[in-house]
Design a protein around this motif. Structure first.
Motif, PDB file in Angstrom:
ATOM      1  N   ASP A  59       0.825  -1.212   0.000  1.00  0.00           N
ATOM      2  CA  ASP A  59       0.000   0.000   0.000  1.00  0.00           C
ATOM      3  C   ASP A  59       0.855   1.255   0.000  1.00  0.00           C
ATOM      4  N   GLN A  60       1.851   1.249   0.895  1.00  0.00           N
ATOM      5  CA  GLN A  60       2.726   2.424   1.009  1.00  0.00           C
ATOM      6  C   GLN A  60       3.417   2.697  -0.310  1.00  0.00           C
ATOM      7  N   TYR A  61       3.952   1.659  -0.912  1.00  0.00           N
ATOM      8  CA  TYR A  61       4.674   1.794  -2.165  1.00  0.00           C
ATOM      9  C   TYR A  61       3.747   2.343  -3.237  1.00  0.00           C
ATOM     10  N   LEU A  62       2.575   1.731  -3.331  1.00  0.00           N
ATOM     11  CA  LEU A  62       1.652   2.103  -4.401  1.00  0.00           C
ATOM     12  C   LEU A  62       1.083   3.501  -4.224  1.00  0.00           C
ATOM     13  N   SER A  63       0.921   3.909  -2.976  1.00  0.00           N
ATOM     14  CA  SER A  63       0.269   5.205  -2.771  1.00  0.00           C
ATOM     15  C   SER A  63       1.072   6.332  -3.422  1.00  0.00           C
ATOM     16  N   GLU A  64       2.419   6.247  -3.349  1.00  0.00           N
ATOM     17  CA  GLU A  64       3.249   7.269  -3.984  1.00  0.00           C
ATOM     18  C   GLU A  64       3.124   7.198  -5.495  1.00  0.00           C
ATOM     19  N   LEU A  65       3.122   5.960  -6.007  1.00  0.00           N
ATOM     20  CA  LEU A  65       3.014   5.787  -7.453  1.00  0.00           C
ATOM     21  C   LEU A  65       1.713   6.378  -7.990  1.00  0.00           C
ATOM     22  N   THR A  66       0.628   6.075  -7.306  1.00  0.00           N
ATOM     23  CA  THR A  66      -0.667   6.587  -7.781  1.00  0.00           C
ATOM     24  C   THR A  66      -0.720   8.106  -7.700  1.00  0.00           C
ATOM     25  N   GLU A  67      -0.081   8.632  -6.667  1.00  0.00           N
ATOM     26  CA  GLU A  67      -0.062  10.088  -6.496  1.00  0.00           C
ATOM     27  C   GLU A  67       0.584  10.749  -7.708  1.00  0.00           C
ATOM     28  N   ILE A  68       1.703  10.153  -8.117  1.00  0.00           N
ATOM     29  CA  ILE A  68       2.415  10.702  -9.271  1.00  0.00           C
ATOM     30  C   ILE A  68       1.602  10.555 -10.545  1.00  0.00           C
ATOM     31  N   ARG A  69       0.993   9.344 -10.665  1.00  0.00           N
ATOM     32  CA  ARG A  69       0.207   9.103 -11.878  1.00  0.00           C
ATOM     33  C   ARG A  69      -0.925  10.115 -11.992  1.00  0.00           C
ATOM     34  N   SER A  70      -1.510  10.423 -10.810  1.00  0.00           N
ATOM     35  CA  SER A  70      -2.661  11.316 -10.864  1.00  0.00           C
ATOM     36  C   SER A  70      -2.265  12.766 -11.137  1.00  0.00           C
ATOM     37  N   ALA A  71      -0.951  13.046 -11.105  1.00  0.00           N
ATOM     38  CA  ALA A  71      -0.500  14.397 -11.437  1.00  0.00           C
ATOM     39  C   ALA A  71      -0.531  14.637 -12.956  1.00  0.00           C
ATOM     40  N   ASN A  72      -0.790  13.566 -13.708  1.00  0.00           N
ATOM     41  CA  ASN A  72      -0.950  13.664 -15.149  1.00  0.00           C
ATOM     42  C   ASN A  72       0.241  14.260 -15.903  1.00  0.00           C
ATOM     43  N   LEU A  73       1.426  13.871 -15.529  1.00  0.00           N
ATOM     44  CA  LEU A  73       2.624  14.316 -16.238  1.00  0.00           C
ATOM     45  C   LEU A  73       3.167  13.148 -17.038  1.00  0.00           C
ATOM     46  N   ASP A  74       3.915  13.478 -18.126  1.00  0.00           N
ATOM     47  CA  ASP A  74       4.586  12.360 -18.803  1.00  0.00           C
ATOM     48  C   ASP A  74       5.875  12.058 -18.070  1.00  0.00           C
ATOM     49  N   SER A  75       6.566  11.004 -18.454  1.00  0.00           N
ATOM     50  CA  SER A  75       7.738  10.561 -17.708  1.00  0.00           C
ATOM     51  C   SER A  75       8.778  11.663 -17.636  1.00  0.00           C
ATOM     52  N   ARG A  76       8.935  12.309 -18.723  1.00  0.00           N
ATOM     53  CA  ARG A  76       9.917  13.373 -18.783  1.00  0.00           C
ATOM     54  C   ARG A  76       9.598  14.455 -17.759  1.00  0.00           C
ATOM     55  N   GLY A  77       8.304  14.819 -17.746  1.00  0.00           N
ATOM     56  CA  GLY A  77       7.828  15.847 -16.823  1.00  0.00           C
ATOM     57  C   GLY A  77       8.086  15.487 -15.373  1.00  0.00           C
ATOM     58  N   VAL A  78       7.972  14.199 -15.052  1.00  0.00           N
ATOM     59  CA  VAL A  78       8.206  13.772 -13.676  1.00  0.00           C
ATOM     60  C   VAL A  78       9.677  13.820 -13.342  1.00  0.00           C
ATOM     61  N   ILE A  79      10.443  13.194 -14.203  1.00  0.00           N
ATOM     62  CA  ILE A  79      11.866  13.016 -13.922  1.00  0.00           C
ATOM     63  C   ILE A  79      12.640  14.319 -13.919  1.00  0.00           C
ATOM     64  N   SER A  80      12.131  15.308 -14.738  1.00  0.00           N
ATOM     65  CA  SER A  80      12.902  16.547 -14.844  1.00  0.00           C
ATOM     66  C   SER A  80      12.943  17.277 -13.517  1.00  0.00           C
ATOM     67  N   ASN A  81      11.973  16.945 -12.648  1.00  0.00           N
ATOM     68  CA  ASN A  81      11.983  17.583 -11.331  1.00  0.00           C
ATOM     69  C   ASN A  81      12.908  16.813 -10.402  1.00  0.00           C
TER      70      ASN A  81
END
Ligand SMILES: *[C@@H]1O[C@H](CO)[C@@H](O)[C@H](O)[C@H]1NC(C)=O
Ligand SMILES: *[C@@H]1O[C@H](CO)[C@@H](O)[C@H](O)[C@H]1NC(C)=O
Ligand SMILES: CC(=O)N[C@H]1CO[C@H](CO)[C@@H](O)[C@@H]1O
Length: 570
Positions: A59-81
């Motif tokens: 649950d803990q692991y997934l909660s962060e993943l879902t949070e990021i997914r719900s930010a609606n960014l592409d991979s590049r957008g996530v990683i650039s931060n």
């Protein structure tokens, strides 16, 4: 031949049915089952613990993943931060390690699951459950227990005696039991159980079963009950109803009146069968036994189980029954006299109080448990050797052999000396000990112990003829029973209540070696507790030196070795 074959077929069918539902026929077995369930329960608890830990980590692991997914960014957008990138690095190292560690215990989960499955192999099946449900219905009927009280978890025998259970029955339980009662022809009880199911459903807000599901069953049960009562009367070989219908129907008033007449006749008949043969004249037995059908005798049996010793036994008799200390049969008893209490003179039925010590009873029980307990058969043979099991007898038993323990031999000697019979050589003078343990509602319907020769299929063997019939039954109670479980003599109107260490004995044969039908007896259903008995049957063949020679060939034997005519003439 035909009737033999059909009887065999019936035996096989009954045997089959009984074999399928085997669990409830012994409290010792239920105890073993209880321990297994506890063991499985502990395993399941540790399993749940593991699963919870795993769920938390994932649950803990997934909660962060879902949070990021719900930010609606592409991979590049996530990683650039850079902060996002850092979080990912942390997740994939520490976070993942946590998940992996808890998942590695997945193997342990499988192990636990395997263990649980292994334990569950000995769990009961649906037939066992049906057996237990029907037992409960039978117990309720036999002791006329209040169904609402039962449903609320209170096994109430009387105002003073009741046994609370850990939890009550829900509506579906009551409906289930009601259906079983109905299918076995206990119509009045079926209505009680099903209407209680409706009550419970109302009070538990349709949680386990809804009122609308139960109602049709209730109306069917009531209709069938009233129909059967009207057409066939309140009682017969395979049905029972209440004395009154639940619903009076105007259109069948005439038939109702007729059925009322039948009822009155039936009631009269019931009065007749409450008569006890001991009542004749001077308080001695007539030699006649009443001619009861099986179900008529069962009615008498259950009434004695409920109400205790026959109230209508002649008053003169009670005065003749004695309690005495016996020490003349063997020098041993001078130091430790036997405490004899007579229950009936004709046939002679008496008990020895404190016959076995607590330690001795425990030894018999543990020897019996060491041999695995088997479902008890009735008839002269053991199950698998031509004996049959059925719900006439619900208990488990095993045989404890003479010579298997020094205490066993000591007891054999004590029994022989007490009743003045030869138990030797073992299995000829007397049978080995049969130790039986009864289950929920465990009982043994009325029967005689003698007739071994005539009961054996294909005729008695030479050995049987040599050994002779069972002349005396010596039964010791190995435990107390809190309620129920009495030994009832239907024709003699005698009730003996189990008491740890107490022994009851009676002569099955008259002095001409013919069986005495007045010794018909049964074991009442056990309402609360665990009933353990230990039987020793003496055979007539080896008793020629010991057995008294009666003046009248058909007189009955009493204690020890005097004939009843002599005893009663004194
Ligand atoms: C059964 O017990 C309930 C609750 O104690 C009581 O209301 C009811 O009258 C009893 N029924 C009978 C037949 O005694
Ligand atoms: C239970 O079911 C009955 C009909 O089946 C209904 O009338 C009643 O309202 C239900 N009770 C609850 C609490 O749902
Ligand atoms: C909690 C537990 O027993 N964990 C064990 C699960 O199985 C692995 C490997 O089989 C062991 O290393 C763990 O100690």
């Amino acid at each position: 031949m035909n009737s033999f074959v059909s009887r065999l077929v019936i035996f096989l069918l009954i045997g089959d049915m009984a074999l399928a539902s085997d669990m409830y026929s012994s409290v010792a077995e239920l105890e073993r089952l209880y321990l297994k369930e506890q063991q499985a329960g502990l395993k399941l608890e540790s399993l749940l613990d593991l699963i919870k830990k795993q769920t938390t980590a994932i649950d803990q692991y997934l909660s962060e993943l879902t949070e990021i997914r719900s930010a609606n960014l592409d991979s590049r957008g996530v990683i650039s931060n850079p902060i996002n990138a850092f979080h990912m690095m942390r997740r994939l190292t520490i976070g993942w390690r946590e998940v992996k560690t808890t998942l590695e215990t997945h193997g342990n989960v499988t192990d636990i699951v395997q263990d649980v499955f292994k334990i569950s192999k000995s769990f009961p099946n649906d037939e066992d459950l049906s057996g237990a449900a029907f037992s409960l219905a039978q117990l309720q009927g036999a002791y006329r227990l209040n169904v609402s009280q039962l449903a609320s978890g209170n096994v109430q025998l009387s105002d003073r005696i009741s046994f609370p259970s850990v939890r009550g029955l829900n509506a579906r339980d009551c409906l289930f039991i009601g259906k079983h009662a109905f299918n076995k022809g206990l119509y009045g009880q079926a209505v009680d159980w099903i209407s209680t199911a409706a009550e419970v459903a109302r009070s538990e807000n349709n949680r386990s079963a809804s009122v609308s599901e139960i109602k049709p069953f209730l109306s069917t049960a009531i209709r069938v009950h009233d129909d059967v009562l009207e057409k066939k009367g309140p009682i017969g070989a395979d049905w029972r109803t209440n004395p009154e219908p639940f619903e009076r129907r105007a259109k069948s008033l005439r038939r109702a009146r007729r059925s009322q007449e039948q009822q009155q006749q039936q009631t009269q008949r019931m009065r007749d069968i409450t008569y006890t043969p001991l009542g004749a004249g001077h308080g001695l037995a007539t030699n006649k036994s009443p001619e009861w059908s099986e179900w008529e005798e069962l009615e008498v049996f259950f009434r004695l189980c409920r109400e205790g010793e026959e109230k209508s036994r002649p008053t003169g008799l009670k005065g003749r029954l004695k309690c005495r200390q016996i020490s003349h049969t063997h020098p041993y008893f001078i130091l430790r006299p036997l405490k004899l209490e007579e229950h009936s003179l004709v046939p002679y039925i008496a008990v020895f109080h404190d016959f076995m010590s607590d330690a001795e009873t425990e030894i018999f029980k543990s020897l019996a448990m060491a041999e695995r307990l088997e479902r008890s058969a009735h008839g002269s043979k053991r199950p698998g050797q031509g004996g049959v099991t059925s719900d006439k007898r619900t208990s488990k038993q095993s045989w404890v052999e003479d010579g298997s323990h020094h205490v066993v031999d000591q007891i054999s000697k004590r029994i022989s000396d007490s009743v003045g019979l030869n138990s030797q050589p073992s299995n000829v003078g007397s049978e080995h000990y049969q130790v039986a343990n009864y289950g929920i509602g465990g009982r043994y319907t009325p029967h005689t112990d003698h007739g071994v020769l005539s009961k054996s299929m294909g005729g008695p063997s030479e050995f049987d003829l040599f050994r002779g019939d069972r002349i005396l039954t010596f039964m010791t109670y190995l435990d107390d029973v809190e309620a129920g479980g009495a030994t009832v003599f239907t024709h003699a109107g005698v009730v003996v209540r189990p008491k740890k260490g107490m022994a009851v004995f009676w002569w099955n044969l008259k002095s001409d070696s013919n069986g005495d039908t007045l010794t018909r007896h049964g074991g009442c259903p056990v309402l609360h507790g665990s009933k353990w008995i230990c039987n020793k049957w003496f055979h007539s063949g080896e008793q020629f030196l010991k057995r008294p020679c009666a003046k009248k060939p058909r007189s009955r034997i009493s204690y020890p070795g005097t004939t009843s005519s002599r005893l009663l003439n004194n």
